[in-house]
Design a protein around this motif. Structure first.
Motif, PDB file in Angstrom:
ATOM      1  N   CYS A 142     -15.335  -3.864  -0.852  1.00  0.00           N
ATOM      2  CA  CYS A 142     -14.076  -4.838  -1.369  1.00  0.00           C
ATOM      3  C   CYS A 142     -13.864  -5.471  -1.164  1.00  0.00           C
ATOM      4  N   GLY A 143     -13.900  -6.203   0.194  1.00  0.00           N
ATOM      5  CA  GLY A 143     -13.382  -7.116   0.301  1.00  0.00           C
ATOM      6  C   GLY A 143     -12.281  -6.563   0.926  1.00  0.00           C
ATOM      7  N   ILE A 144     -11.301  -8.232   0.936  1.00  0.00           N
ATOM      8  CA  ILE A 144      -9.197  -7.906   0.989  1.00  0.00           C
ATOM      9  C   ILE A 144      -8.731  -7.112  -0.120  1.00  0.00           C
ATOM     10  N   PHE A 145      -8.198  -6.561   0.045  1.00  0.00           N
ATOM     11  CA  PHE A 145      -7.208  -5.231  -0.976  1.00  0.00           C
ATOM     12  C   PHE A 145      -6.005  -6.947  -1.476  1.00  0.00           C
ATOM     13  N   TYR A 146      -5.556  -7.245  -2.178  1.00  0.00           N
ATOM     14  CA  TYR A 146      -4.809  -8.378  -2.998  1.00  0.00           C
ATOM     15  C   TYR A 146      -3.062  -7.408  -2.239  1.00  0.00           C
ATOM     16  N   GLU A 147      -3.754  -5.957  -2.390  1.00  0.00           N
ATOM     17  CA  GLU A 147      -2.116  -5.726  -2.331  1.00  0.00           C
ATOM     18  C   GLU A 147      -1.409  -5.730  -1.041  1.00  0.00           C
ATOM     19  N   TRP A 148      -2.262  -6.324  -0.265  1.00  0.00           N
ATOM     20  CA  TRP A 148      -2.109  -7.095   1.554  1.00  0.00           C
ATOM     21  C   TRP A 148      -0.333  -8.255   1.206  1.00  0.00           C
ATOM     22  N   PHE A 149      -1.292  -9.010   0.396  1.00  0.00           N
ATOM     23  CA  PHE A 149      -0.072  -9.919   0.141  1.00  0.00           C
ATOM     24  C   PHE A 149       1.657  -9.790  -1.018  1.00  0.00           C
ATOM     25  N   GLY A 150       1.502  -9.197  -1.478  1.00  0.00           N
ATOM     26  CA  GLY A 150       2.119  -8.375  -2.038  1.00  0.00           C
ATOM     27  C   GLY A 150       3.877  -8.107  -1.366  1.00  0.00           C
ATOM     28  N   PRO A 151       4.970  -8.132  -2.894  1.00  0.00           N
ATOM     29  CA  PRO A 151       5.981  -7.624  -1.761  1.00  0.00           C
ATOM     30  C   PRO A 151       6.034  -5.830  -1.378  1.00  0.00           C
ATOM     31  N   GLY A 152       6.130  -6.231   0.176  1.00  0.00           N
ATOM     32  CA  GLY A 152       6.387  -5.109   1.472  1.00  0.00           C
ATOM     33  C   GLY A 152       4.911  -5.191   1.829  1.00  0.00           C
ATOM     34  N   GLY A 153       4.458  -5.606   0.974  1.00  0.00           N
ATOM     35  CA  GLY A 153       2.999  -5.463   1.524  1.00  0.00           C
ATOM     36  C   GLY A 153       1.824  -4.230   0.916  1.00  0.00           C
ATOM     37  N   LEU A 154       0.714  -4.270   1.675  1.00  0.00           N
ATOM     38  CA  LEU A 154       0.188  -3.185   1.752  1.00  0.00           C
ATOM     39  C   LEU A 154       0.881  -1.209   1.686  1.00  0.00           C
ATOM     40  N   SER A 155       1.351  -1.560   3.128  1.00  0.00           N
ATOM     41  CA  SER A 155       2.519  -0.476   3.047  1.00  0.00           C
ATOM     42  C   SER A 155       2.960  -0.266   1.819  1.00  0.00           C
ATOM     43  N   ARG A 156       4.079  -0.609   0.885  1.00  0.00           N
ATOM     44  CA  ARG A 156       4.700  -0.564  -0.040  1.00  0.00           C
ATOM     45  C   ARG A 156       3.984   0.385  -1.295  1.00  0.00           C
ATOM     46  N   SER A 157       2.505  -0.489  -1.239  1.00  0.00           N
ATOM     47  CA  SER A 157       2.216  -0.382  -2.538  1.00  0.00           C
ATOM     48  C   SER A 157       0.596   0.719  -2.121  1.00  0.00           C
ATOM     49  N   GLY A 158       1.422   1.446  -0.975  1.00  0.00           N
ATOM     50  CA  GLY A 158       1.118   3.004  -0.780  1.00  0.00           C
ATOM     51  C   GLY A 158      -0.576   3.003  -0.906  1.00  0.00           C
ATOM     52  N   VAL A 159      -1.540   1.921  -1.159  1.00  0.00           N
ATOM     53  CA  VAL A 159      -3.371   2.244  -0.673  1.00  0.00           C
ATOM     54  C   VAL A 159      -3.605   2.147   0.411  1.00  0.00           C
ATOM     55  N   SER A 160      -3.161   1.616   1.300  1.00  0.00           N
ATOM     56  CA  SER A 160      -3.388   2.226   2.837  1.00  0.00           C
ATOM     57  C   SER A 160      -3.080   3.834   3.354  1.00  0.00           C
ATOM     58  N   ALA A 161      -2.088   4.281   2.843  1.00  0.00           N
ATOM     59  CA  ALA A 161      -0.974   5.630   3.576  1.00  0.00           C
ATOM     60  C   ALA A 161      -1.968   6.663   2.678  1.00  0.00           C
ATOM     61  N   GLY A 162      -2.577   8.017   3.518  1.00  0.00           N
ATOM     62  CA  GLY A 162      -3.697   9.213   3.676  1.00  0.00           C
ATOM     63  C   GLY A 162      -4.877   7.687   4.373  1.00  0.00           C
ATOM     64  N   THR A 163      -5.281   7.804   4.949  1.00  0.00           N
ATOM     65  CA  THR A 163      -6.392   6.731   5.821  1.00  0.00           C
ATOM     66  C   THR A 163      -5.759   7.696   7.287  1.00  0.00           C
ATOM     67  N   ILE A 164      -6.266   8.252   7.702  1.00  0.00           N
ATOM     68  CA  ILE A 164      -6.685   8.687   9.721  1.00  0.00           C
ATOM     69  C   ILE A 164      -7.333   7.961  10.261  1.00  0.00           C
ATOM     70  N   LEU A 165      -6.683   7.180  11.765  1.00  0.00           N
ATOM     71  CA  LEU A 165      -6.904   7.312  12.296  1.00  0.00           C
ATOM     72  C   LEU A 165      -6.826   8.076  13.489  1.00  0.00           C
ATOM     73  N   GLU A 166      -7.459   8.360  14.978  1.00  0.00           N
ATOM     74  CA  GLU A 166      -7.692   9.481  16.290  1.00  0.00           C
ATOM     75  C   GLU A 166      -6.091   8.634  16.310  1.00  0.00           C
ATOM     76  N   THR A 167      -5.689  10.128  16.984  1.00  0.00           N
ATOM     77  CA  THR A 167      -4.399   9.094  17.430  1.00  0.00           C
ATOM     78  C   THR A 167      -4.687   9.431  19.077  1.00  0.00           C
ATOM     79  N   THR A 168      -4.525   9.012  19.598  1.00  0.00           N
ATOM     80  CA  THR A 168      -5.707   7.965  21.397  1.00  0.00           C
ATOM     81  C   THR A 168      -3.817   7.211  21.239  1.00  0.00           C
ATOM     82  N   PRO A 169      -4.221   7.345  23.052  1.00  0.00           N
ATOM     83  CA  PRO A 169      -2.972   6.222  23.258  1.00  0.00           C
ATOM     84  C   PRO A 169      -2.953   4.380  23.216  1.00  0.00           C
ATOM     85  N   THR A 170      -4.416   4.790  22.471  1.00  0.00           N
ATOM     86  CA  THR A 170      -4.967   3.345  22.350  1.00  0.00           C
ATOM     87  C   THR A 170      -5.128   2.762  20.786  1.00  0.00           C
TER      88      THR A 170
END
Length: 324
Positions: A142-170
Motif C-alpha cells: 500500500c505504499g506509505i500510510f497517510y497516518e504518518w502525517f496526521g496529528p501525533g503521527g503513525l504512533s497516535r493513530s495506532g497503525v504501527s502498534a502491535g508490530t514486532i521487531l526482534e529485540t537486539t542491541p541494534t
C-alpha cells in the motif's frame, strides 16, 4: 469464511472491522502480551470485546496455543512480524489454514536493500515461497500510510502498534511519531528525497489505513491470490506531496531537499554513533528515494473499483480539522 487477524492495534482493527462488514464468519484477533504492546495497548482486549470484536489470547512461542486457535480458520492476516510471524506461518501449516497474508503493508517486496529490517521481512517472504503448495499467500502493498502525517503521527493513530521487531542491541524501532518522516505539517516543514540518483523525480504511493482495511476485506472473496496485491489512494511526486500539504494549510513550507549522497553519509555516521532511531529514519527516506514505495500498477484498485479511496488532500484536511 473464518478469518483471524494477528495483532490488535490500529491496522488490525481497520482490517477486522472491514472483514466483519463483508459478512465473513467470526473475524477475530489473535492477541498476546508477547507482541510488546504498551500497557495501554494490552488494555485493548476488554475494550475490543465491548465493541463486538472477538479476541483470543495466544502464545506465539507455544505451537499448541497457536494451533488450537487456528483450527477451522480459512485465512490469517498478520500485522505482526519477526519470529512470532514465522511461528504463526508454521502453525497455519499444521492447522491446515488455506491462506496467509504477511505483515507487509508498505512497499513492493524484493525491491528493498538487505538492511536489518528488510532481511527479517525477506525471511518471511522466502518461508512463504517454500510452502506455497500448502499455504497460499499474498503481500498487500500500500505504499506509505497517510497516518504518518496526521496529528501525533503513525504512533497516535495506532497503525504501527502491535508490530514486532526482534529485540537486539541494534534494534531499529521506528515508532512513527509526528513529524519524524518527510513532513512536519504542524510546523510547516518538510525534508524529502525529491530526486533519484539519476536526477528524476521521486514518486511514492500513499493510502489511508481504513482504505487498506477495505481492500483486504474485499480481496478475501478472490478465488486465488496473486503474489502481490498492490493498492493505493494516490501516487504522488514527492514535490507535489508537499505542495498538497501547503495547499491544505494555505502556507508555504520550508522544504529541505536531501540528495542520495547526503542520505547515505548521514546513515553511515548514525550507524557509527549507534543512533539506531536516526538510522531507521534515514533508511525510511532512502527507501522512498530508491523508489521502493512506488508502483505504477495497482492491481487491487483495478480488481476492486468499488473501493473508493481518499485522496491525500481529503485525508489531510480531515485529519487536521480538529487541530485548527
Amino acid at each position: 469464511m473464518k478469518v483471524a487477524v494477528a495483532g490488535t492495534a490500529g491496522l488490525a482493527q481497520h482490517i477486522t472491522r472491514a472483514v466483519a462488514e463483508e459478512g465473513h464468519e467470526y473475524p477475530f484477533f489473535l492477541h498476546t502480551k508477547i507482541l510488546g504492546l504498551t500497557k495501554s495497548s494490552n488494555q485493548q482486549r476488554p475494550q475490543l470485546a465491548e465493541n463486538g470484536f472477538r479476541v483470543i489470547q495466544v502464545d506465539y512461542f507455544n505451537p499448541a496455543s497457536l494451533h488450537s486457535a487456528l483450527i477451522g480458520v480459512d485465512t490469517v492476516i498478520s500485522t505482526v512480524s519477526g519470529a512470532p510471524q514465522l511461528a504463526l506461518i508454521d502453525s497455519c501449516l499444521t492447522a491446515c489454514v488455506r491462506r496467509f497474508a504477511p505483515a507487509e503493508f508498505e512497499g513492493v517486496p524484493y525491491e528493498r536493500p538487505m538492511i536489518e529490517q528488510g532481511r527479517k521481512k525477506i525471511d518471511t517472504l522466502n518461508r512463504l515461497r517454500e510452502v506455497k503448495e500448502r499455504l497460499q499467500s499474498t503481500a498487500f502493498c500500500c505504499g506509505i500510510f497517510y497516518e504518518w502525517f496526521g496529528p501525533g503521527g503513525l504512533s497516535r493513530s495506532g497503525v504501527s502498534a502491535g508490530t514486532i521487531l526482534e529485540t537486539t542491541p541494534t534494534s531499529r524501532v521506528f515508532v512513527g511519531d509526528e513529524a519524524c518522516y518527510m513532513l512536519d505539517f504542524r510546523n510547516e516543514r518538510a525534508t524529502i528525497p525529491a530526486y533519484s540518483e539519476k536526477g528524476s523525480d521521486v514518486y511514492a504511493c500513499f493510502t489511508a489505513a481504513a482504505d487498506v482495511g477495505s481492500f483486504v476485506a474485499k480481496c478475501l472473496s478472490m478465488e486465488a491470490w496473486p503474489e502481490q496485491l498492490r493498492m493505493r489512494g494516490e501516487r504522488l511526486k514527492l514535490l507535489d506531496f508537499v505542495r498538497i500539504a501547503e495547499a491544505v494549510k494555505d502556507r508555504v513550507f520550508s522544504v529541505t531537499i536531501i540528495d542520495s549522497e547526503e542520505l547515505h553519509e548521514q546513515a553511515i555516521d548514525a550507524e557509527e554513533a549507534e543512533d539506531w532511531e536516526k538510522v531507521s529514519k534515514l533508511e525510511a527516506l532512502i527507501a522512498a528515494q530508491r523508489g521502493e514505495l512506488d508502483f505504477l500498477g495497482a492491481n487491487a484498485n483495478d480488481c476492486l473499483p468499488e473501493v473508493k479511496t481518499l485522496s491525500f488532500k481529503q485525508w489531510l484536511s480531515k485529519a487536521w480539522a480538529q487541530e485548527a
